[in-house]
Design an enzyme around this catalytic site. Structure first.
Site, PDB file in Angstrom:
ATOM      1  N   GLU A  79      -3.264   4.549  -0.071  1.00  0.00           N
ATOM      2  CA  GLU A  79      -4.330   3.844   0.641  1.00  0.00           C
ATOM      3  C   GLU A  79      -4.547   4.459   2.020  1.00  0.00           C
ATOM      4  OE1 GLU A  79      -5.534  -0.712   1.962  1.00  0.00           O
ATOM      5  OE2 GLU A  79      -3.438  -0.241   1.544  1.00  0.00           O
ATOM      6  N   GLU A 100      -3.605  -8.522  -4.771  1.00  0.00           N
ATOM      7  CA  GLU A 100      -5.008  -8.207  -4.511  1.00  0.00           C
ATOM      8  C   GLU A 100      -5.699  -7.880  -5.827  1.00  0.00           C
ATOM      9  OE1 GLU A 100      -7.505  -5.746  -1.134  1.00  0.00           O
ATOM     10  OE2 GLU A 100      -5.332  -5.917  -1.065  1.00  0.00           O
TER      11      GLU A 100
END
Length: 922
Positions: free
Chosen positions: A772, A508
């Site tokens: 996260e 990512e």
């Protein structure tokens, strides 16, 4: 007798007068001279650069009353106080930053020297500051003499999208001769891809991943290096190693969503362009530029990809290829490439550099021949390998953030990012290697193929980042919160890597705008991010969609069906606003203003009766727990917030009509918002923690209902066991809203919470970074079997946005105007904490705020930088109970009492150090 007393009195007065005169002679000292937020920058291309400095001075109420800047064409002229380029003369001002250059036109390739002196509050003149310098880059296209060159590696294109394709790095070299005395030598270099510049066998500069990531169709950055001391008499060799990087390599999320492409979003082959300009003492000028007289080849870097990893075969090294005396007759003529569409510009930000070296704290062997090195914290960077063994020995390094229950590294959350480095030994004694063109997010390194049993010296962690997280300190009586602070800084360092990435480990690493805007103000407390964010805002402006929305991430190499999302696209308003608030930067507002207006028109077009719907990707309050806030509520609330911020920014730019327009827009949004979402009882129609937090913090509540809304938020948190139910968007604003309405004790209870979901939960489960998800990992679930392991990051800074509350409220460091000129010190003093100690290095200098309980007294120790003032809130209405350094306030004329009431006493102070104490009901 009277005569003796008179003599004694005169002597005392003389001593006092002498002491006073000595105090006057202690002038202010100047340090931290910067141009465009950087010390001695090379190759800038801003025609009216801004100057700044910081001041130190003993005593209190010290301030600058005037300054003078000299800019000279030579160091000799500057030493003679000749400002032949610019002499500002004496300017009456207390401003020490954002001072725009006002001299003659700055010339392409020119080097300049500058210094400044100041006058203090009594008109006393300082010494000149030590000489600083800056140079201009190549301001005209005609200044560029080189062409883009590369090496054709010749690969089969038929299957590269069906299987992993990792081309080798390319090597370029040029030999040249310098037989005269060199006055100055400068290198100007760039690449489509990544490059490392070499000169006479040594790397040039200390930065990595040059020239940086941009939308290559709009701009390409270049670097400028002063190489005067590196040029030898006789033969010299300039070299470059180039690789795909962001330009042609694998980029992020595309790997997961399976787009038609997974690499080569901007171009196919990396290429290099550069030139060296040598000015000789006799006045001659020579330019060595990239062209077909250079030589090209492949080398030992057999695979080089920023996501996938790097493979290095030391047996294929060209020993001495970048140094004089090397025979390059077998090398090829380089391939020519065209200029990119984007404009060549100087890199405006801070570059990726090595910030720290980490020694393993533990080595384990989960299976025979497989060794796992624990580097102690989860960071972004690379592993440096040190080894000795037989030729051809192949060593493989894999990287992970956590371990599985069997002691092996977890790689499932990396998804399709291979994240593997390989080194093949040449077998010539001790070999030390680190990759050039890849990096990883990790705490653990798995090593296989190592000859013998490795020791601690076999692996060293190299921490890479674009920033130094050295702008603040924070310490409290709660050790979990202290660990949290370190984790926040570690995660910010790991993700502020050329752009503010969401995570550094998996496939990512994109500049997600929602994460960036939520964390922006926290980022400014932990690091000087002015230049870094200036660069990112260029990326964001370049990425703005034609219809006005800012996209989900920037740069924007590819798109999913929905290109934007509420609270993500609003980064185009929120980040510039915070640049203005923290650094008093109006130039960045001017740069972004046209795009911001375009975005506001996009929102107006999408709204109905002043309410903007969710739209776009509709992530909402991403990763919330047990409560879901509607996407329309998120969209409408951020639209109101945008209008409010636009009002202030338009005012800052002197756009009074625009300011009135956006002020009216905000009031209309606020009325429509209240009508739809806020009930007469003060509750929101959706009754989630996030709805209260956003509406309260964004000032969207009707004035007569706001306190009821805050009370309901507090009630919901208490009923939830003093825990969050919020995600990325709500979490930051919950505690800010609580403290705004006086619920500091409750905010501290959230801050100290250790049960899921909380920051303390991650700390107690061994985190060294911000996760996260609230529940990314537990000690009792090392396999993460109950979570989607592939959608899990252990280095994600968004939930670290609590740092904003930590400094603004727990420590109480804020500013009532842009740039921390008029400081606010209002700590949230609470029975929930024994003490808080914090400092923040603002653009005007270090601000410190510490408080602690001593029985029924609170002691507040404060430091205010020179040329600033502060309003200090003392939590007592009884002025007589307040003392500073054990003295009553009425005995200290430099401290003013501005107001006193049941909410406390507000004092005004100037620069200096203070120690206040007051009796307070605990």
């Amino acid at each position: 007798m009277k005569a003796k007393l008179t003599i004694l009195l005169i002597a005392i007065l003389t001593i006092g007068s002498s002491h006073s005169q000595n105090e006057k002679l202690k002038s202010l000292s100047i340090h931290e001279l910067k141009v465009e937020y950087q010390k001695n920058p090379e190759g800038i291309d801003i025609l009216k650069p801004r100057f700044s400095w910081m001041l130190k001075g003993e005593g209190r109420n010290r301030s600058q009353s005037a300054y003078q800047i000299l800019v000279s064409s030579t160091e000799e002229k500057l030493g003679q106080h000749q400002g032949d380029i610019w002499d500002s003369r004496k300017v009456a001002s207390n401003v020490t930053n954002q001072i725009k250059y006002g001299g003659n036109d700055l010339a392409s390739k020119a080097n300049y020297f500058w210094k400044v002196k100041v006058w203090d509050e009594k008109g006393q003149e300082s010494e000149w500051a030590p000489t600083a310098n800056f140079s201009m880059g190549l301001l005209n296209f005609s200044d560029w003499k080189g062409v883009f060159i590369g090496h054709d590696v010749g690969y089969d294109k038929t299957d590269k999208y069906d299987s992993l394709y990792l081309p080798p790095a390319r090597y370029l070299r040029k030999s040249f001769t310098a037989n005269k005395k060199v006055k100055r030598a400068t290198a100007y270099t760039t690449a489509l891809g990544l490059y490392e510049l070499k000169l006479n066998g040594q790397k040039v500069g200390d930065a990595n991943f040059l020239p940086g990531w941009t939308d290559y169709d709009k701009r390409l950055y270049y670097q400028t290096f002063d190489i005067t001391d590196r040029i030898r008499q006789g033969e010299n060799v300039i070299g470059a190693v180039i690789a795909d990087g962001w330009y042609a390599g694998y980029i992020g999320y595309a790997l997961l969503v399976r787009l038609d492409k997974v690499r080569e979003f901007y171009g196919v082959n990396p290429s290099f362009m550069g030139q060296i300009q040598i000015e000789y003492e006799d006045g001659a000028v020579e330019t060595i530029a990239s062209d077909t007289s250079w030589k090209s080849n492949q080398g030992p870097i057999r695979e080089a990809d920023i996501l996938m990893g790097e493979t290095y075969d030391a047996r294929l090294e060209h020993a001495g290829w970048d140094a004089p005396g090397y025979d390059d007759s077998n090398w090829k003529i380089p391939k020519l490439y065209t200029y990119p569409n984007g404009k060549l510009e100087a890199h405006p930000g801070t570059l990726v550099k090595s910030r720290e070296r980490l020694t393993p704290i533990e080595i384990t062997e989960p299976s025979p021949g497989t060794y796992v090195f624990n580097l102690g914290k989860n960071f972004a960077g690379m592993a440096e390998l040190k080894v000795q063994g037989p030729k051809g020995t192949k060593i493989q390094l894999r990287f992970g953030e956590i371990l599985k229950s069997d002691g092996s590294i977890q790689t499932e959350n990396l998804r399709l990012a291979r994240a593997t480095d390989t080194y093949i030994l040449k077998g010539e004694g001790v070999e030390t290697w680190r990759p050039k063109f890849t990096y990883h997010g990790f705490q653990y390194v798995e090593v296989t193929g190592y000859p013998g049993k490795p020791t601690q010296e076999a692996i060293t962690g190299i921490v890479l980042s674009s920033i130094e997280t050295d702008a603040s300190t924070f310490n409290s009586s709660n050790t979990i919160n202290n660990t949290l602070y370190q984790n926040i800084k570690t995660t910010q360092s790991a993700n502020f890597f050329e752009i503010p990435t969401d995570c550094p480990q998996r496939d990512e690493r994109l500049g997600w705008t929602g994460d960036a805007q939520i964390y922006m103000r926290s980022a400014t407390y932990n690091a000087d991010v002015a230049a870094f964010m200036t660069k990112f805002l260029v990326d964001l402006d370049d990425a703005q969609r034609w219809y006005g929305a800012y996209p989900n991430f920037a740069p924007f190499p590819y798109s999913r069906p929905n290109q934007y999302a509420p609270a993500w696209m609003d980064a185009g308003i929120i980040i510039p606003y915070n640049m203005y608030k923290v650094y008093n930067d109006t130039r960045v507002l001017e740069y972004m203003y046209q795009g911001m207006e375009k975005f506001m028109r996009f929102q107006e077009d999408a709204s109905t009766d002043y309410l903007r719907p969710g739209g776009g990707n509709n992530w909402g309050d991403w990763l919330s727990v047990n409560e879901e806030t509607s996407h329309d509520f998120v969209g409408a609330s951020f639209y109101g917030y945008d209008a409010h911020l636009m009002t202030e920014m338009a005012d800052a730019l002197g756009k009074t009509e625009d300011a009135t327009k956006y002020r009216n827009l905000f009031e209309n949004i606020k009325r429509a918002f209240a009508k739809k979402y806020i009930l007469d009882s003060g509750r929101t129609s959706e009754d989630t923690q996030t709805t209260y937090a956003l509406a309260l913090y964004f000032d969207l509540y009707p004035d007569d209902l706001a306190k009821k809304g805050a009370a309901r938020l507090a009630e919901k948190i208490e009923k939830n066991g003093f825990k969050f139910s919020t995600g990325f968007l709500g979490t930051k604003h919950v505690m800010l809203a609580l403290s705004k309405y006086g619920y500091n004790d409750l905010a501290y209870q959230l801050f100290k919470q250790t049960e899921y979901p909380s920051w303390g939960y991650s700390v107690e489960n061994g985190s060294t970074s911000i996760w996260e998800r609230w529940n990314s990992y537990t000690k009792n679930d090392a396999e993460n079997s109950d979570l989607n392991a592939k959608m899990n990051s252990f280095s994600h800074y968004a939930f670290g946005s609590v740092a904003e509350w930590m400094f603004q409220h727990a420590a109480g460091i804020d500013s009532e105007d842009p740039g921390y000129r008029n400081i606010l010190i209002k700590p949230a003093i609470s029975k929930e904490m024994d003490f808080i100690r914090a400092s923040y290095k603002s653009i005007n200098g270090t601000i410190s705020s510490a408080w602690n309980w001593k029985g029924n007294k609170v002691v507040m120790n404060i430091e205010i930088p020179v040329s600033t003032t502060a309003k200090v809130s003392i939590p007592t209405a009884h002025i007589s109970d307040i003392k500073e350094s054990n003295r009553r306030l009425d005995k200290i004329p430099e401290i003013k009492v501005l107001e006193s009431g049941e909410k406390g006493t507000i004092l005004e102070i100037g620069s200096g150090n203070y120690s206040f104490s007051a009796k307070v009901q605990k």
